[in-house]
Design a protein around this motif. Structure first.
Motif, PDB file in Angstrom:
ATOM      1  N   ASP A  22      13.588  -2.327   2.164  1.00  0.00           N
ATOM      2  CA  ASP A  22      13.172  -3.454   1.326  1.00  0.00           C
ATOM      3  C   ASP A  22      12.032  -4.261   1.920  1.00  0.00           C
ATOM      4  O   ASP A  22      11.795  -5.402   1.520  1.00  0.00           O
ATOM      5  N   ALA A  23      11.282  -3.663   2.845  1.00  0.00           N
ATOM      6  CA  ALA A  23      10.143  -4.359   3.446  1.00  0.00           C
ATOM      7  C   ALA A  23       8.947  -4.327   2.500  1.00  0.00           C
ATOM      8  O   ALA A  23       8.808  -3.414   1.688  1.00  0.00           O
ATOM      9  N   PRO A  24       8.059  -5.300   2.602  1.00  0.00           N
ATOM     10  CA  PRO A  24       6.868  -5.305   1.752  1.00  0.00           C
ATOM     11  C   PRO A  24       5.881  -4.221   2.164  1.00  0.00           C
ATOM     12  O   PRO A  24       5.934  -3.712   3.297  1.00  0.00           O
ATOM     13  N   THR A  25       4.993  -3.854   1.253  1.00  0.00           N
ATOM     14  CA  THR A  25       3.887  -2.938   1.552  1.00  0.00           C
ATOM     15  C   THR A  25       2.629  -3.516   0.906  1.00  0.00           C
ATOM     16  O   THR A  25       2.692  -4.490   0.165  1.00  0.00           O
ATOM     17  N   LEU A  26       1.490  -2.900   1.183  1.00  0.00           N
ATOM     18  CA  LEU A  26       0.246  -3.337   0.548  1.00  0.00           C
ATOM     19  C   LEU A  26       0.083  -2.767  -0.857  1.00  0.00           C
ATOM     20  O   LEU A  26      -0.873  -3.117  -1.550  1.00  0.00           O
ATOM     21  N   CYS A  27       0.979  -1.890  -1.271  1.00  0.00           N
ATOM     22  CA  CYS A  27       0.931  -1.325  -2.621  1.00  0.00           C
ATOM     23  C   CYS A  27       1.584  -2.326  -3.581  1.00  0.00           C
ATOM     24  O   CYS A  27       2.790  -2.579  -3.474  1.00  0.00           O
ATOM     25  N   GLU A  28       0.794  -2.870  -4.472  1.00  0.00           N
ATOM     26  CA  GLU A  28       1.264  -3.947  -5.338  1.00  0.00           C
ATOM     27  C   GLU A  28       2.524  -3.549  -6.104  1.00  0.00           C
ATOM     28  O   GLU A  28       2.567  -2.523  -6.779  1.00  0.00           O
ATOM     29  N   GLY A  29       3.570  -4.363  -5.950  1.00  0.00           N
ATOM     30  CA  GLY A  29       4.821  -4.128  -6.659  1.00  0.00           C
ATOM     31  C   GLY A  29       5.768  -3.177  -5.970  1.00  0.00           C
ATOM     32  O   GLY A  29       6.879  -2.955  -6.464  1.00  0.00           O
ATOM     33  N   TRP A  30       5.374  -2.602  -4.851  1.00  0.00           N
ATOM     34  CA  TRP A  30       6.196  -1.621  -4.156  1.00  0.00           C
ATOM     35  C   TRP A  30       6.754  -2.166  -2.856  1.00  0.00           C
ATOM     36  O   TRP A  30       6.026  -2.760  -2.056  1.00  0.00           O
ATOM     37  N   ARG A  31       8.057  -1.947  -2.656  1.00  0.00           N
ATOM     38  CA  ARG A  31       8.675  -2.131  -1.348  1.00  0.00           C
ATOM     39  C   ARG A  31       8.629  -0.778  -0.620  1.00  0.00           C
ATOM     40  O   ARG A  31       8.152   0.224  -1.169  1.00  0.00           O
ATOM     41  N   THR A  32       9.113  -0.748   0.584  1.00  0.00           N
ATOM     42  CA  THR A  32       9.067   0.497   1.359  1.00  0.00           C
ATOM     43  C   THR A  32       9.844   1.627   0.680  1.00  0.00           C
ATOM     44  O   THR A  32       9.454   2.790   0.779  1.00  0.00           O
ATOM     45  N   ARG A  33      10.931   1.302  -0.011  1.00  0.00           N
ATOM     46  CA  ARG A  33      11.681   2.338  -0.719  1.00  0.00           C
ATOM     47  C   ARG A  33      10.809   2.997  -1.790  1.00  0.00           C
ATOM     48  O   ARG A  33      10.823   4.221  -1.947  1.00  0.00           O
TER      49      ARG A  33
END
Length: 211
Positions: A22-33
């Motif tokens: 459930d960590a953030p990523t730089l891909c808008e709207g996407w968590r690590t999952r």
């Protein structure tokens, strides 16, 4: 001998594992999952992955993405780490290098740079040259919708034109950073921009870079 794609694959898997689902990523709207599911889908379901480029297949892509996202996170990470199925084209070293070197580098940075207090990653010269070679070939495609003329420049002066037009913005940085900028991660790329103030602002803010 480990290839660049293999090394970046393992790094991405390690980063995803450490970050958790459930960590953030730089891909808008996407968590690590979501990012992990995307990577697995791309390698294991080409019938659905085509929806990334072909609009009529977008519905299938969304359904299969949801199916992979629902899988146990540890399973997704392990599928990334172990690589594509036996008969996948991605299992061939040459195709893996061509298709996945940039993909895995960018997604690894999507995880790293979404964390607080991230620091830039120093790449070895050989890998930097590999990324530059890929970027030279992809630049026109990545920058085709840029709102201004866009030139990507290495510190040694070598350049690649991402978009012809005026006014021109010159983006200077190491190949890895230029790759991230051209792939739409402008806010997290360690680069210097030179050009008219309004043009620089447009280049930094546009969401039209990348595929």
């Amino acid at each position: 001998m480990s290839t660049h794609a293999k090394r970046e694959r393992l790094l991405l898997a390690d980063l995803l594992e450490s970050a958790g689902p459930d960590a953030p990523t730089l891909c808008e709207g996407w968590r690590t999952r979501d990012l992990a599911a995307h990577v697995v889908l791309r390698e294991r379901r080409p019938d659905a992955a085509g929806g990334m480029l072909v609009k009529p297949l977008a519905g299938r892509l969304e359904r299969v993405q949801a199916e992979f996202t629902a899988k146990p996170y540890d399973e997704l990470v392990q599928l990334i780490r172990t690589g594509p199925p036996r008969f996948s084209p991605f299992g061939l070293k040459q195709i893996d290098e061509a298709a996945n070197t940039v993909e895995f580098y960018v997604h690894a940075e999507d995880v790293r740079r979404a964390q607080p207090e991230w620091t830039g990653r120093e790449l070895d010269p050989v890998f930097s040259d590999v990324l530059w070679s890929r970027l030279e070939k992809m630049a026109r495609g990545l920058g085709r919708k840029a709102p201004v003329g866009l030139v990507l420049r290495r510190p040694d002066g070598r350049t690649a034109v991402a978009h012809r037009g005026t006014p021109v913005v010159t983006v200077t940085g190491e190949p890895g950073e230029l790759t991230l900028f051209a792939m739409g991660r402008q806010a997290h790329a360690e680069v210097a921009l030179d050009g008219e103030e309004d043009a620089v602002a447009k280049a930094q803010a546009t969401k039209e870079l990348g595929f």
